[in-house]
Design a protein around this motif. Structure first.
Motif, PDB file in Angstrom:
ATOM      1  N   TYR A  36      -4.750   2.215  36.083  1.00 21.57           N
ATOM      2  CA  TYR A  36      -4.119   1.287  35.305  1.00 21.57           C
ATOM      3  C   TYR A  36      -5.236   0.891  34.209  1.00 21.57           C
ATOM      4  O   TYR A  36      -6.182   0.804  34.304  1.00 21.57           O
ATOM      5  N   LEU A  57       9.095   1.674  37.911  1.00 23.06           N
ATOM      6  CA  LEU A  57       7.688   1.854  37.801  1.00 23.06           C
ATOM      7  C   LEU A  57       6.891   0.933  38.584  1.00 23.06           C
ATOM      8  O   LEU A  57       7.128  -0.140  38.920  1.00 23.06           O
ATOM      9  N   GLN A  64       0.967  -1.278  34.460  1.00 23.70           N
ATOM     10  CA  GLN A  64       1.802   0.066  35.012  1.00 23.70           C
ATOM     11  C   GLN A  64       0.636   0.845  35.423  1.00 23.70           C
ATOM     12  O   GLN A  64      -0.500   1.069  34.949  1.00 23.70           O
ATOM     13  N   PHE A  66      -0.643   4.724  36.849  1.00 24.56           N
ATOM     14  CA  PHE A  66      -0.525   6.081  36.355  1.00 24.56           C
ATOM     15  C   PHE A  66      -1.286   7.045  37.463  1.00 24.56           C
ATOM     16  O   PHE A  66      -2.102   6.543  37.970  1.00 24.56           O
ATOM     17  N   PRO A  74       3.239   8.605  34.863  1.00 24.87           N
ATOM     18  CA  PRO A  74       3.490   7.214  35.455  1.00 24.87           C
ATOM     19  C   PRO A  74       4.002   7.487  37.030  1.00 24.87           C
ATOM     20  O   PRO A  74       4.479   8.408  37.328  1.00 24.87           O
TER      21      PRO A  74
END
Length: 80
Positions: A36, A57, A64, A66, A74
């Motif tokens: 993140y 998410l 968020q 990833f 994502p």
């Protein structure tokens, strides 16, 4: 006689059960590294179990998460 039988049977049953449970675990529960973007510290790596597919998410606090350090893939929350 009964006590000797249980003293032998109980540990054997526990060992058999432990081996059986070891094979019953799911590989999907294993963690992966997620990334993140922290506004001050930059890209941070964290352990996560979020998959690449889903609708909600995956978040680490307010950021968020990833799959890659370039923050292009994502990750999503796991719902089972």
């Amino acid at each position: 006689m009964k006590a000797k039988f249980f003293k032998l049977l109980l540990p054997a049953f526990a060992i058999i059960m432990a081996v059986g449970m070891a094979f019953a675990t799911e590989e999907a529960n294993s963690t992966q590294t997620g990334y993140y973007n922290h506004p001050i510290l930059g890209v941070q790596a964290i352990p996560t179990d979020c998959p690449e597919t889903g609708q909600v998410l995956c978040m680490e606090g307010q950021w968020q998460v990833f799959k890659d350090p370039a923050l292009t893939i994502p990750l999503y929350e796991r719902f089972e």
